[in-house]
Design a protein around this motif. Structure first.
Motif, mmCIF file in Angstrom:
data_model
loop_
_atom_site.group_PDB
_atom_site.id
_atom_site.type_symbol
_atom_site.label_atom_id
_atom_site.label_comp_id
_atom_site.label_asym_id
_atom_site.label_seq_id
_atom_site.Cartn_x
_atom_site.Cartn_y
_atom_site.Cartn_z
ATOM 1 N N UNK A 157 0.853 -1.184 0.000
ATOM 2 C CA UNK A 157 0.000 0.000 0.000
ATOM 3 C C UNK A 157 0.884 1.227 0.000
ATOM 4 N N UNK A 158 0.338 2.327 -0.429
ATOM 5 C CA UNK A 158 1.116 3.554 -0.492
ATOM 6 C C UNK A 158 0.400 4.606 -1.292
ATOM 7 N N UNK A 159 1.172 5.522 -1.869
ATOM 8 C CA UNK A 159 0.577 6.614 -2.632
ATOM 9 C C UNK A 159 -0.150 6.109 -3.869
ATOM 10 N N UNK A 160 0.290 4.969 -4.410
ATOM 11 C CA UNK A 160 -0.344 4.385 -5.592
ATOM 12 C C UNK A 160 -0.822 2.982 -5.243
ATOM 13 N N UNK A 161 -2.039 2.669 -5.643
ATOM 14 C CA UNK A 161 -2.639 1.386 -5.298
ATOM 15 C C UNK A 161 -2.028 0.259 -6.120
ATOM 16 N N UNK A 162 -2.112 -0.950 -5.571
ATOM 17 C CA UNK A 162 -1.652 -2.156 -6.252
ATOM 18 C C UNK A 162 -2.866 -2.981 -6.659
ATOM 19 N N UNK A 163 -2.819 -3.511 -7.872
ATOM 20 C CA UNK A 163 -3.907 -4.332 -8.382
ATOM 21 C C UNK A 163 -3.318 -5.620 -8.939
ATOM 22 N N UNK A 164 -4.006 -6.712 -8.678
ATOM 23 C CA UNK A 164 -3.572 -8.019 -9.170
ATOM 24 C C UNK A 164 -4.585 -8.541 -10.173
ATOM 25 N N UNK A 165 -4.089 -9.142 -11.231
ATOM 26 C CA UNK A 165 -4.933 -9.782 -12.234
ATOM 27 C C UNK A 165 -4.356 -11.155 -12.524
ATOM 28 N N UNK A 166 -5.225 -12.079 -12.871
ATOM 29 C CA UNK A 166 -4.796 -13.454 -13.099
ATOM 30 C C UNK A 166 -5.208 -13.906 -14.491
ATOM 31 N N UNK A 167 -4.279 -14.560 -15.177
ATOM 32 C CA UNK A 167 -4.540 -15.149 -16.492
ATOM 33 C C UNK A 167 -4.246 -16.635 -16.385
ATOM 34 N N UNK A 168 -5.254 -17.460 -16.580
ATOM 35 C CA UNK A 168 -5.086 -18.905 -16.428
ATOM 36 C C UNK A 168 -4.898 -19.627 -17.752
ATOM 37 N N UNK A 169 -5.421 -19.067 -18.832
ATOM 38 C CA UNK A 169 -5.315 -19.714 -20.146
ATOM 39 C C UNK A 169 -4.276 -18.994 -20.990
ATOM 40 N N UNK A 170 -3.411 -19.763 -21.636
ATOM 41 C CA UNK A 170 -2.362 -19.165 -22.462
ATOM 42 C C UNK A 170 -2.941 -18.368 -23.618
ATOM 43 N N UNK A 171 -4.117 -18.740 -24.084
ATOM 44 C CA UNK A 171 -4.726 -18.048 -25.224
ATOM 45 C C UNK A 171 -5.074 -16.599 -24.907
ATOM 46 N N UNK A 172 -5.129 -16.242 -23.618
ATOM 47 C CA UNK A 172 -5.483 -14.878 -23.235
ATOM 48 C C UNK A 172 -4.287 -13.936 -23.266
ATOM 49 N N UNK A 173 -3.076 -14.458 -23.411
ATOM 50 C CA UNK A 173 -1.886 -13.612 -23.409
ATOM 51 C C UNK A 173 -1.688 -12.964 -24.774
ATOM 52 N N UNK A 174 -1.125 -11.754 -24.805
ATOM 53 C CA UNK A 174 -0.961 -11.028 -26.077
ATOM 54 C C UNK A 174 0.048 -11.699 -27.001
ATOM 55 N N UNK A 175 -0.059 -11.347 -28.274
ATOM 56 C CA UNK A 175 0.870 -11.825 -29.290
ATOM 57 C C UNK A 175 1.871 -10.748 -29.686
ATOM 58 N N UNK A 176 1.763 -9.565 -29.065
ATOM 59 C CA UNK A 176 2.670 -8.455 -29.356
ATOM 60 C C UNK A 176 3.134 -7.867 -28.036
ATOM 61 N N UNK A 177 4.355 -7.305 -28.034
ATOM 62 C CA UNK A 177 4.924 -6.807 -26.786
ATOM 63 C C UNK A 177 4.134 -5.634 -26.219
ATOM 64 N N UNK A 178 3.525 -4.809 -27.081
ATOM 65 C CA UNK A 178 2.790 -3.658 -26.563
ATOM 66 C C UNK A 178 1.543 -4.059 -25.795
#
Length: 758
Positions: free
Chosen positions: A193-214
């Protein structure tokens, strides 16, 4: 009366004459009023039909549907960052062919079409998934997803506010876990915790990951566990190739793994390039007290598997067994090109760590190792209070304010405008009255004095506008060029502000000097302002400023990445270009460090640009270069005198003052602004700058110095990147331009040269 209206149906052209001749005065007025009302209703109906008529004719007659739209990773996104959008399409009784177009507002409220070169081809009755990339201009955006074929809309679906996913502030931390839980969720909720909040996200399937670095642009850390090999093996080659350049260009990766560490880090393994050192074996650690003591945990820890490493890269944060420090690290941090990797030699997603409650504290310590400690505390009043009058709370805001200063296009001060409005009100009201009443004593002359005052102030306003505006297109540009000597990777970030003296549309691209890099990949887009101030990315709502949409072609590379960008009279547009490639240089850097942490050796500079005002940063010291570096020049470290790094960063260049307060509102000291951006954490972070550095954090190279590398920083008189308009360079239209080069250099320590391993 009824007969008159019946006659209007038979002969409307003769109706008004009969109405005037044969009806009474009352009947005439009633009928004329009804006729006028009917005429206005018809006109209103015609205008409504014309406005509401669809602008894109639908030529495709088959059926189809956009069934699902998934925005971001784990349904999280940040405004002002590139965000992947996965669209699921179903074709109907005909094949679906076209291209994906995503439309939303930029931070100025102007609609933007985002397109790629990826073709859509789905057979009849089949479904498919296509991914596009977009930058949202606010926290609660709208998104229109379209399939375009031959400039015509084939399918379209609009997602309103609340249908896109959860937006987080542009300066918050977003950590994504791929695979099973590593304790990131617990760490973000309970420990970070601090001046900026932390957020967590979960990806379980490989198909959800991007195909480009951006697609990872909005992500601060990607956390991956290696205990589930099947999940890692499901990653496609394109997905791995997308993750690698993201880390290399400044991203941060957290890897946890012991049991299958050799499988992923071995030669030919999935993570071969990210190996933390030489993996010897995996052993069972029965002495667990050192890990518990490191976390000040009272809960006991059962024996666990640990990966034993030698020739460790980077720095070790914690050890599994303090009695065998050389081969039993628990957490190690090491650089990967311009990015950073944190490796835990245990399986956090397996027992005994999976159910061990202090796991969250361990993950929290790993995640915040490279952060500004002052940023973790509650926000200081000195930092937050500045926002009210300078309009920003991030160093990127100061960059925007600096680039908005065009030498021949000065904005009119608000105090002058307020004064003129006050004088105008006084003259046109009580001033005019008392002048006519007491001086001339003839009130009817108001018909002359009133328009005279109005015309005079109109002429004055026009004169002031002409005086402060420029008649030519102007560009201010700041570019930062980063070169990693070890991998010969070059990364560039170019901030550019374009001034338009007239209402016009611009098709813009960015060209890179091929004498440095010949295969540059360029991504040009609008630049946002972090924060919730006027025009800020974190505003909860944004209204369209124009109906006219411009286009950003994500695959355009260099020429005309931005097409038909509208600019109003005497307005500016903030742009940012991100580009990277490889460079070939004969530069030689043979730097070592002695026991006192001082640099030894020499280096030969062979880049095609003269380097002025050079400073070499390493650990707690900075070495000012005595002269401008030319190509082929050799610098001996023995001839350079070190200064304290923090004192150098907190002082004004060219002044003898040891430490000077940082002016967050200054727009005339670009070298000092760049020093703070380059080594924000090392300079003292928010406690010194009174600003955060969370929007484009990859510019901060503090982690490179912490991980044992040297950084050479200097200024070049020659620009490396240039804006082009419809293929023609805008270099002649540049008003002010700054180019800074930062060279990241490996340094061999005594332990590496003599012992070969830690």
């Amino acid at each position: 009366m009824i007969e008159l209206w019946a006659d209007w149906v038979r002969n409307p052209w003769n109706f008004r004459r009969r109405l005037r001749d044969e009806s009474s005065v009352v009947e005439h007025r009633i009928a004329a009023g009804l006729l006028s009302l009917l005429q206005w209703a018809c006109c209103l109906w015609i205008v409504t039909v014309l406005v509401a008529w669809p602008k894109d004719a639908v030529a495709w007659q088959g059926s189809g549907e956009i069934t699902q739209v998934a925005v971001g990773l784990g349904q999280r996104f940040k405004p002002g960052h590139w965000t992947p959008v996965r669209v699921t399409l179903i074709s109907g009784d005909q094949s679906l062919v076209g291209r994906l177009r995503l439309t939303t507002l930029d931070s100025d409220g102007v609609p933007v079409h985002y397109v790629t070169d990826q073709d859509i081809s789905i057979a009849s009755g089949e479904s498919g998934v296509v991914t596009g990339y977009v930058r949202f201009g606010s926290l609660n955006p709208r998104l229109t997803v379209s399939v375009i074929a031959e400039d015509q809309v084939v399918l379209e679906r609009t997602l309103g506010v609340g249908e896109i996913g959860e937006g987080v502030l542009s300066t918050d931390y977003l950590i994504v876990t791929f695979g099973e839980s590593l304790g990131v969720e617990e760490a973000t909720h309970e420990k970070l915790n601090g001046a900026h909040a932390y957020h967590a996200a979960s990806v379980t399937a490989a198909s959800e990951l991007p195909l480009r670095w951006e697609g990872y642009d909005a992500i601060d850390v990607v956390a991956i566990g290696t205990s589930d090999l099947s999940a890692l093996e499901s990653l496609s080659e394109k997905q791995v190739r997308a993750l690698q350049p993201w880390v290399a260009l400044g991203g941060r990766l957290m890897i946890s793994g012991a049991r299958h560490a050799n499988d992923v880090f071995r030669s030919g393994g999935l993570f071969e390039e990210w190996s933390p050192g030489e993996l010897q074996r995996v052993s069972k650690e029965v002495r667990t007290s050192d890990v518990a003591n490191y976390l000040s945990a009272a809960e006991e820890l059962e024996p666990f598997d640990v990966a034993v490493i030698s020739a460790i890269k980077g720095n070790v944060q914690a050890f599994v067994d303090s009695s065998r420090r050389k081969q039993r690290p628990l957490v190690t941090h090491y650089p990967y090109r311009l990015g950073a990797i944190s490796y835990l030699t245990v399986d956090l997603d397996r027992e005994p760590f999976a159910s061990w409650s202090p796991r969250a504290e361990l993950v929290a310590r790993v995640l915040r190792v490279n952060e500004d400690d002052n940023d973790l505390a509650s926000s200081s009043s000195t930092g937050i209070g500045k926002v009210s009058h300078i309009g920003y709370d991030d160093v990127v805001g100061q960059v925007r304010a600096t680039l908005d200063q065009f030498r021949n296009a000065r904005p009119i001060a608000f105090s002058l405008i307020a004064t003129l409005i006050g004088v105008y009100i006084l003259l046109i009201g009580p001033g005019d009255f008392f002048f006519l009443k007491k001086v001339i004593r003839q009130m009817h002359w108001s018909w002359l004095t009133f328009p005279a005052i109005v015309l005079s102030f109109s002429a004055l306003s026009l004169w002031l506008w002409q005086l402060t505006r420029d008649t030519k297109v102007k560009v201010n540009q700041l570019e930062v060029i980063d070169l990693d000597v070890e991998s010969q990777l070059v990364r560039g970030t170019t901030w550019a502000h374009c001034y338009s003296p007239r209402a016009d549309v611009y098709s813009l691209g960015m060209q890179i000097d091929d004498s440095l890099v010949g295969d540059a990949k360029v991504l040009l887009a609008w630049q946002g302002l972090p924060g919730d101030t006027l025009g800020g990315l974190d505003a909860t709502s944004l209204r369209p400023a124009l109906d006219f949409a411009y286009t950003i072609d994500v695959d355009a590379e260099s020429e005309e990445s931005i097409q038909q960008l509208p600019l109003n009279v005497s307005s500016t547009k903030s742009l940012v270009g991100q580009w990277h490639g490889s460079f070939s240089s004969d530069s030689e850097f043979a730097l070592q460090t002695n026991r006192n942490g001082e640099l030894l050796g020499r280096f030969r500079y062979e880049l095609p640009y003269e380097l002025e005002e050079g400073l070499l940063f390493y650990q707690n010291n900075v070495y000012p270069l005595k002269r401008t570096l030319d190509a082929g020049q050799v610098v001996e470290m023995a001839g350079l005198s070190p200064k304290k790094l923090k004192s150098q960063l907190q002082s004004v260049r060219g002044m003898t003052v040891a430490s000077a307060p940082y002016d967050a509102a200054a727009t005339d000291d670009v070298p000092r602004l760049l020093d703070v951006m380059t080594f924000y954490d090392l300079a003292g972070g928010r406690s010194y700058a009174n600003l955060s550095h969370r929007y484009q954090t990859y510019v901060d190279l503090s982690s490179a110095v912490r991980n044992g590398r040297a950084v050479l920083v200097g200024r070049c008189a020659r620009s490396v990147s240039r804006l082009v308009r419809e293929g023609d360079s805008l270099e002649s239209d540049y008003d002010q331009q700054w180019t800074f080069v930062r060279v990241v250099i490996p340094v061999s320590t005594k332990s590496e040269t003599e012992d070969g391993a830690l």
